[in-house]
Write a protein that holds these residues in place. Structure first.
Motif, PDB file in Angstrom:
ATOM      1  N   LEU A  35       0.862  -1.188   0.000  1.00 32.43           N
ATOM      2  CA  LEU A  35       0.000   0.000   0.000  1.00 32.43           C
ATOM      3  C   LEU A  35       0.896   1.235   0.000  1.00 32.43           C
ATOM      4  O   LEU A  35       1.893   1.296   0.724  1.00 32.43           O
ATOM      5  CB  LEU A  35      -0.911   0.006   1.225  1.00 32.43           C
ATOM      6  N   HIS A  95       0.880   5.787  -0.385  1.00 28.42           N
ATOM      7  CA  HIS A  95       0.052   6.980  -0.223  1.00 28.42           C
ATOM      8  C   HIS A  95       0.656   8.104  -1.046  1.00 28.42           C
ATOM      9  O   HIS A  95       1.874   8.211  -1.174  1.00 28.42           O
ATOM     10  CB  HIS A  95       0.036   7.351   1.269  1.00 28.42           C
ATOM     11  N   PHE A 144      -1.736  -1.158  -3.825  1.00 28.38           N
ATOM     12  CA  PHE A 144      -2.932  -0.382  -3.499  1.00 28.38           C
ATOM     13  C   PHE A 144      -2.507   1.082  -3.438  1.00 28.38           C
ATOM     14  O   PHE A 144      -1.674   1.461  -2.602  1.00 28.38           O
ATOM     15  CB  PHE A 144      -3.518  -0.793  -2.141  1.00 28.38           C
ATOM     16  N   ASP A 166      -3.500   4.739  -2.590  1.00 26.43           N
ATOM     17  CA  ASP A 166      -4.483   5.646  -1.969  1.00 26.43           C
ATOM     18  C   ASP A 166      -4.765   6.800  -2.924  1.00 26.43           C
ATOM     19  O   ASP A 166      -3.823   7.415  -3.442  1.00 26.43           O
ATOM     20  CB  ASP A 166      -3.912   6.252  -0.682  1.00 26.43           C
ATOM     21  N   ASP A 195      -9.084   6.967   0.215  1.00 20.62           N
ATOM     22  CA  ASP A 195      -8.143   7.104   1.331  1.00 20.62           C
ATOM     23  C   ASP A 195      -8.561   6.333   2.581  1.00 20.62           C
ATOM     24  O   ASP A 195      -7.717   5.940   3.372  1.00 20.62           O
ATOM     25  CB  ASP A 195      -7.992   8.581   1.698  1.00 20.62           C
ATOM     26  N   THR A 212      -9.807   3.432   2.936  1.00 20.92           N
ATOM     27  CA  THR A 212      -9.923   1.980   2.772  1.00 20.92           C
ATOM     28  C   THR A 212      -8.778   1.186   3.400  1.00 20.92           C
ATOM     29  O   THR A 212      -8.934   0.012   3.732  1.00 20.92           O
ATOM     30  CB  THR A 212     -10.010   1.648   1.253  1.00 20.92           C
ATOM     31  N   GLY A 213      -7.628   1.825   3.568  1.00 21.61           N
ATOM     32  CA  GLY A 213      -6.422   1.101   3.986  1.00 21.61           C
ATOM     33  C   GLY A 213      -6.605   0.288   5.257  1.00 21.61           C
ATOM     34  O   GLY A 213      -6.170  -0.871   5.345  1.00 21.61           O
ATOM     35  N   MET A 221      -6.059  -3.744   5.755  1.00 22.24           N
ATOM     36  CA  MET A 221      -5.062  -4.288   6.688  1.00 22.24           C
ATOM     37  C   MET A 221      -5.715  -5.253   7.675  1.00 22.24           C
ATOM     38  O   MET A 221      -5.153  -6.301   8.003  1.00 22.24           O
ATOM     39  CB  MET A 221      -4.367  -3.137   7.430  1.00 22.24           C
ATOM     40  N   VAL A 231      -2.828  -6.425   3.004  1.00 23.22           N
ATOM     41  CA  VAL A 231      -1.652  -5.562   2.769  1.00 23.22           C
ATOM     42  C   VAL A 231      -0.460  -6.214   3.457  1.00 23.22           C
ATOM     43  O   VAL A 231      -0.486  -6.465   4.658  1.00 23.22           O
ATOM     44  CB  VAL A 231      -1.885  -4.137   3.333  1.00 23.22           C
ATOM     45  N   VAL A 247       3.493  -1.460   3.891  1.00 19.73           N
ATOM     46  CA  VAL A 247       3.230  -0.094   3.431  1.00 19.73           C
ATOM     47  C   VAL A 247       4.591   0.520   3.102  1.00 19.73           C
ATOM     48  O   VAL A 247       5.548   0.351   3.859  1.00 19.73           O
ATOM     49  CB  VAL A 247       2.530   0.738   4.531  1.00 19.73           C
ATOM     50  N   LYS A 293      -2.421   6.035   8.175  1.00 13.63           N
ATOM     51  CA  LYS A 293      -2.023   4.731   7.618  1.00 13.63           C
ATOM     52  C   LYS A 293      -1.029   4.055   8.559  1.00 13.63           C
ATOM     53  O   LYS A 293      -1.060   2.832   8.751  1.00 13.63           O
ATOM     54  CB  LYS A 293      -1.395   4.883   6.229  1.00 13.63           C
TER      55      LYS A 293
END
Ligand code: MRU
Length: 364
Positions: A160, A162, A193, A195, A223, A225-226, A230, A235, A238, A260
């Motif tokens: 993931l 960002h 993934f 964001d 944003d 959904t993380g 997890m 995930v 990150v 996150k």
């Protein structure tokens, strides 16, 4: 990296020497437009308006901007004026100040007649150094991905990320994306993934665009959904970038990064930060208290742009007339939430000792 099969950087000296070319990132993902910077004012505008953005690229653009300034007027006054103009464009990413200070060292004590050529040479070096740093980050980060892939016995690795800490945020390769591109190029099954990253949507617009061009499997997520992903084991790690990391390892990055990191900690997901050394600010320690957080215009929150069904790019208003909005562009993730810093000199613990040991020439 390649755009439609053609290798490109995000900033370059144009063949006729007239100035710099940049990919205008305010037009992506729906239009690919090259903008031309001929003066220091053009470059300052490009940084302020985020035609170029991302901490390392802001630094490289500022370095080339000093060349544009010196080409027009190589006096001491013009040098100081260009420094002040560029430094004021964006307050949070420390690479801007780092690059400007590097340029001042190269230019200040030089005869005027040599300043333009010296500025161009140093700007080219800064751009090339950025590419080399990101490649080294990629090699160190790749090992982390390989370890997870081995543990999963060939199962896909889900990363993931960002905002956009991709090649568009740097001169090439990206910071957070360098390990991802290297893993993908090596044939590891990797999926990202991305964001969306409100309000400017760097994830939805830029990270998705570049992963798409490179053929890396990815999914754009809202944003919020993380945390859910997890909790459901979707995930594996990150990896984010940073705009300024303090001497004790606090990480300032795009707004929403902190949330996150909290979700990652609560779910036992490793949270790594890809960190080129020019992004370390050894003059500050407590990121929450000491890093200036940029606040940008209300219209970035109240309005949104996109492509209509007929292919026109339009901007529409999201919020009711008269509702005030707040637009803090960055937040700070305390070092205690960071699993490791992926630097060009290896993966480090996020603390003062590890950073000072790895970068003694910057720490002193
Ligand atoms: O406001 P931006 O788009 O310049 O912010 C960029 C980010 O926050 C990135 O995640 C960060 O610069 C790291 S870039 C390698």
């Amino acid at each position: 990296m390649k755009v439609d099969g053609k290798p490109m950087r995000t900033i370059w000296v144009e063949a006729d020497g007239a100035g710099c070319g940049i990919i205008d990132q305010t037009r992506l993902p729906h239009e690919f437009v090259v903008a031309h910077l001929k003066t220091v004012e053009d470059a300052a505008h490009a940084i302020r308006a985020m035609q170029v953005r991302g901490a390392p690229l802001i630094g490289a653009a500022a370095a080339y901007a000093m060349w544009l300034a010196m080409r027009a007027d190589a006096s001491d006054e013009a040098l100081e004026r260009a420094y002040a103009l560029l430094l004021a464009t964006r307050p949070t990413a420390i690479n801007l100040k780092w690059a400007l200070d590097e340029m001042m060292v190269a230019l200040r004590n030089r005869p005027r007649a040599e300043r333009a050529a010296a500025a161009l040479a140093r700007a080219n070096e800064i751009a090339d150094e950025d590419v080399a740093i990101n490649q080294a980050i990629g090699r160190h980060g790749l090992k982390l991905i390989e370890e997870i892939a081995a543990r999963k016995n060939g199962g896909g690795v889900n990363v993931l990320t960002h905002c956009n800490a991709g090649w568009l945020a740097t001169v090439d390769w990206g910071t957070a994306t360098a390990p991802i591109y290297m893993a993908h190029d090596k044939g590891l099954p990797i999926h990202v993934f991305a964001d969306e990253t409100r309000p400017r949507n760097q994830g939805a617009a830029l990270t998705a665009w570049e992963l798409n061009h490179h053929g890396v499997p990815h999914t754009v997520i809202p944003d919020n959904t993380g945390g859910h992903l997890m909790q459901h084991g979707m995930v594996d790690l990150v990896i984010v970038g940073t705009d300024r990391t303090t001497a004790n390892g606090d990480v300032c990055n795009k707004i929403g990064t902190y949330l996150k990191a909290l979700a990652a900690r609560d779910n036992g997901v490793p949270f790594y930060v890809a960190l080129p050394s020019p992004t370390i600010d050894f003059t500050v320690s407590d990121g929450v208290m000491e890093i200036p957080i940029e606040q940008r215009g209300a219209e970035e929150v109240s309005h949104i742009s996109g492509k209509t069904a007929s292919g026109r790019i339009e901007t529409v208003q999201l919020t009711p007339d008269g509702s005030p909005v707040a637009n803090y562009a960055f937040d700070v993730t305390p070092a205690r939430l960071v699993t490791g810093l992926i630097t060009e000199r290896g993966v480090l613990a996020a603390n003062r000792e590890a950073l000072a040991k790895a970068f003694p020439e910057r720490a002193s």
